[in-house]
Design an enzyme around this catalytic site. Structure first.
Site, short mmCIF file in Angstrom:
data_model
loop_
_atom_site.label_atom_id
_atom_site.label_comp_id
_atom_site.label_asym_id
_atom_site.label_seq_id
_atom_site.Cartn_x
_atom_site.Cartn_y
_atom_site.Cartn_z
N ASP B 76 0.86 -1.17 0.00
CA ASP B 76 0.00 0.00 0.00
C ASP B 76 0.91 1.23 0.00
O ASP B 76 2.04 1.20 0.47
CB ASP B 76 -0.93 -0.03 1.22
N SER B 77 0.36 2.31 -0.55
CA SER B 77 1.20 3.47 -0.86
C SER B 77 1.38 4.44 0.29
O SER B 77 2.30 5.23 0.32
CB SER B 77 0.53 4.25 -1.99
N GLY B 79 -1.66 5.99 1.16
CA GLY B 79 -2.93 6.71 1.02
C GLY B 79 -3.86 6.45 2.19
O GLY B 79 -4.55 7.35 2.67
N GLY B 219 -11.36 3.57 0.34
CA GLY B 219 -12.30 4.47 1.00
C GLY B 219 -13.62 3.83 1.39
O GLY B 219 -14.62 4.52 1.54
N ASP B 269 -7.56 -7.95 1.36
CA ASP B 269 -6.60 -7.94 2.47
C ASP B 269 -7.37 -7.47 3.68
O ASP B 269 -8.33 -6.70 3.55
CB ASP B 269 -5.43 -6.97 2.21
N CYS B 307 -10.50 -28.11 10.25
CA CYS B 307 -9.33 -27.32 9.87
C CYS B 307 -8.06 -28.15 10.03
O CYS B 307 -7.92 -28.92 10.98
CB CYS B 307 -9.24 -26.07 10.75
N CYS B 309 -4.90 -26.72 10.09
CA CYS B 309 -3.75 -25.88 10.43
C CYS B 309 -3.01 -26.45 11.63
O CYS B 309 -3.54 -27.30 12.35
CB CYS B 309 -4.20 -24.44 10.69
N CYS B 312 -4.82 -26.35 14.96
CA CYS B 312 -5.91 -27.33 15.09
C CYS B 312 -5.40 -28.76 15.14
O CYS B 312 -6.02 -29.62 15.76
CB CYS B 312 -6.92 -27.15 13.96
N HIS B 338 -4.25 -19.79 12.92
CA HIS B 338 -5.49 -20.45 12.50
C HIS B 338 -6.35 -19.52 11.63
O HIS B 338 -6.89 -19.94 10.60
CB HIS B 338 -6.30 -20.90 13.73
#
Lengths: 377, 377
Positions: B76-77, B79, B219, B269, B307, B309, B312, B338
């Site tokens: 990200d810039s 902003g 925004g 994101d 799950c 992961c 888990c 997780h």
């Protein structure tokens, strides 16, 4: 050098045991501990009894299952808390009454209770409940305290004996010992006696006459000067039988541990690798680094070029320094992991050097190039 | 559904991009991100420019090398910081002057500077510098701000064009793009326009006429009511070309993301999986859990039975609850891990459902059994 057989596997000694007071080695996962080569971890019966409490751990099927660690576990009894939480406890012949540091609730710990807690936890190695004496201690106090510790050691052993007999005759005892065998849990006695050699000698004799599965040196590094720590611990070590595991409690720096191995000690635990790691201090084969220092800001080498841990394989000093500056959790994770790995490998290499009959030259070579920094804690 | 080709590999879309603002996804290692299936991570040019600073990252050989991440990176810039650090910045036609939240030093960020920073970072996907407008915004302000954002978008593109031309004619440009190809870095434009549909429409038209490698909706989720978030983002999404990557910035909950996929969005994101994870909130296929709640104290099942992961596979809800109670770092590590895993898998499964032409039924089935809890942050 030897092997210690527990219900959850063999431990090769000398051994470094990472400290997981509350059922976790701070910031480190079980898989990471295994990758570091850890063969056993520590828990603390006093802390675990308060939180999460025995009932939860019992329902989980014991401490191993609760925390997901399949290897051996040694638990301290709470004797160290008699020292470290001195303001929160009242001592009597019967035991110690603690006010919980969590919620103020009162808990009366006796030698029998400490064994019972550790039986429910399912510890592979249990420690007797003792009084860890502060420094300096007047001779009168130290002697009187030792009398108490010896009585408590005897009561612990008697209780274990009685309990094991009872367990042996009870159908459902699986929670009380990891393997389902009543004698699967080992009990170690702790040598106290403050800084008085004759008291230390008496303590050893009394514990030997009671008879334990192993012997620990407690009550060192409780505020006394560095030279006294070494004097008392090496003297006490010399009195302990070679054919039993000898455990130096709560020590220490890499150089301290090497010296203790020289003096015949087999087992070590210490919070330094994780506590100092959370502070940015890394231990390496060339000594100690404070990774927050600006000298590392453009140092794109690993923490230690001779280390194979995940932190050293994947990340640089400059990046880790940035993580500490930016207060990112990954930073303290990486240095804690590296330090545990270093401690475990140092003792593994010491073991190999003993096997190769060159431990003293290994130790001197290591100490010669090991540069210490100012302690960060 | 599609593939986005970057200098550090292909990304399958739709994709969830874990957020590593300061060059680390909070509490998670790179290997863990890969195990979760993450194909790209985010960094923040504004934060990384302040700390550790561009000089260190340039000397490391770019952001990928500095942080040890070999996959694609989107940055990200800054902003968003025009919005989130509103009290610390002054806006002008030329750019934004920030007072560093770290040391108060002044930094003037222009659209050109933001591209230059991201070129030095070596981001695979760069974002244009824009004004992310607060809510509510008066129409006049929103319109005036959009004019600025459009001008800045044009300047970003022009600067990139000029720089790439210059780089192309300079022998040593390897630090400026990951692959050594001047055009290896993609630049995305950001659609602003507050909550005004006609401004959003104008923003899209203007960005399309400039021409970018992808388009983001910025925004949204800046304080407006939930229904307005959905209304504006779905309307804006409908205007964006299907053959370009469409990125909904900073959103959102699992159900939000699924709806956005329905509306044609490709990239997401969000800090929620890690931020809420540090707070004990876990996302599962059946909804949200607050693992600190006492109802889990004797719950020896995994966070989510469906799950795979590490958290888990290896640990239970009761243990993780204990870790949070005892303020142990492993607790927040496990839940963060997780949650990242869950977000990545949710979007992976959505991708498969699109492929199988059953996304809407997949989405409705998921939403139907997904029970939300009160937000913890």
């Amino acid at each position: 050098m030897g092997k210690l057989i527990t219900a959850h596997g063999e431990i090769n000694t000398p051994v470094f045991m990472p400290v997981g007071t509350q059922g976790t080695v701070k910031a480190i996962s079980n898989d990471e501990l295994l990758e570091c080569g850890a063969e056993i971890m520590l828990g603390n019966a006093y802390h675990l009894n308060l939180r999460p409490g025995l009932e939860i751990i019992r329902k989980a099927g014991g401490l191993h299952k609760f925390i997901g660690w399949k290897g051996p576990i040694l638990t301290d009894s709470g004797g160290y808390q008699v020292f470290s939480l001195a303001k929160l406890r009242k001592l009597s012949e019967e035991g110690a009454e603690f006010s919980s540091h969590i919620d103020g609730s009162r808990h009366f710990i006796t030698p029998e209770k400490a064994v019972e807690i550790q039986e429910i936890l399912g510890s592979d190695i249990m420690m007797t409940f003792d009084e860890c004496v502060h420094y300096p201690a007047a001779r009168d106090y130290a002697e009187q305290s030792l009398n108490l510790t010896t009585k408590w050691a005897k009561r612990s052993k008697d209780f274990l004996h009685n309990t094991q007999y009872a367990i042996h005759n009870t159908p459902n005892h699986s929670l009380r010992s990891g393997s389902g065998q009543a004698n699967a849990q080992l009990l170690f006695g702790i040598v106290q006696g403050s800084t008085y050699p004759d008291l230390r000698k008496r303590a050893v004799e009394e514990l030997l006459s009671i008879g334990f599965d192993g012997y620990a040196i407690g009550g060192v590094s409780v505020g006394e000067p560095q030279n006294l720590i070494h004097e008392i611990s090496s003297y006490t070590a010399s009195l302990l039988p070679e054919n039993s595991p000898r455990y130096l409690m709560g020590m220490g720096t890499p150089v301290d541990m090497m010296e203790a191995i020289s003096n015949g000690m087999d087992m070590f635990d210490c919070v330094v690798p994780t506590r100092n790691g959370r502070n940015g201090q890394a231990f390496t084969w060339n000594g100690e680094l404070q990774l927050r220092n600006s000298e590392y800001k453009e140092d794109f080498s690993s923490i230690d070029k001779d280390c194979g841990c995940m932190a050293c394989r994947k990340y640089t000093r400059a990046y880790i320094r940035h993580l500490f500056n930016a207060e990112e959790i990954l930073g303290l994770r990486l240095v804690s992991l590296h330090n545990i790995h270093f401690y475990v490998k140092l003792i593994q290499k010491s073991r190999q050097a003993i096997k190769d009959d060159c431990f003293e030259s290994f130790r001197l070579e290591f100490a010669g190039k090991y540069i210490t920094t100012k302690r960060t804690v």
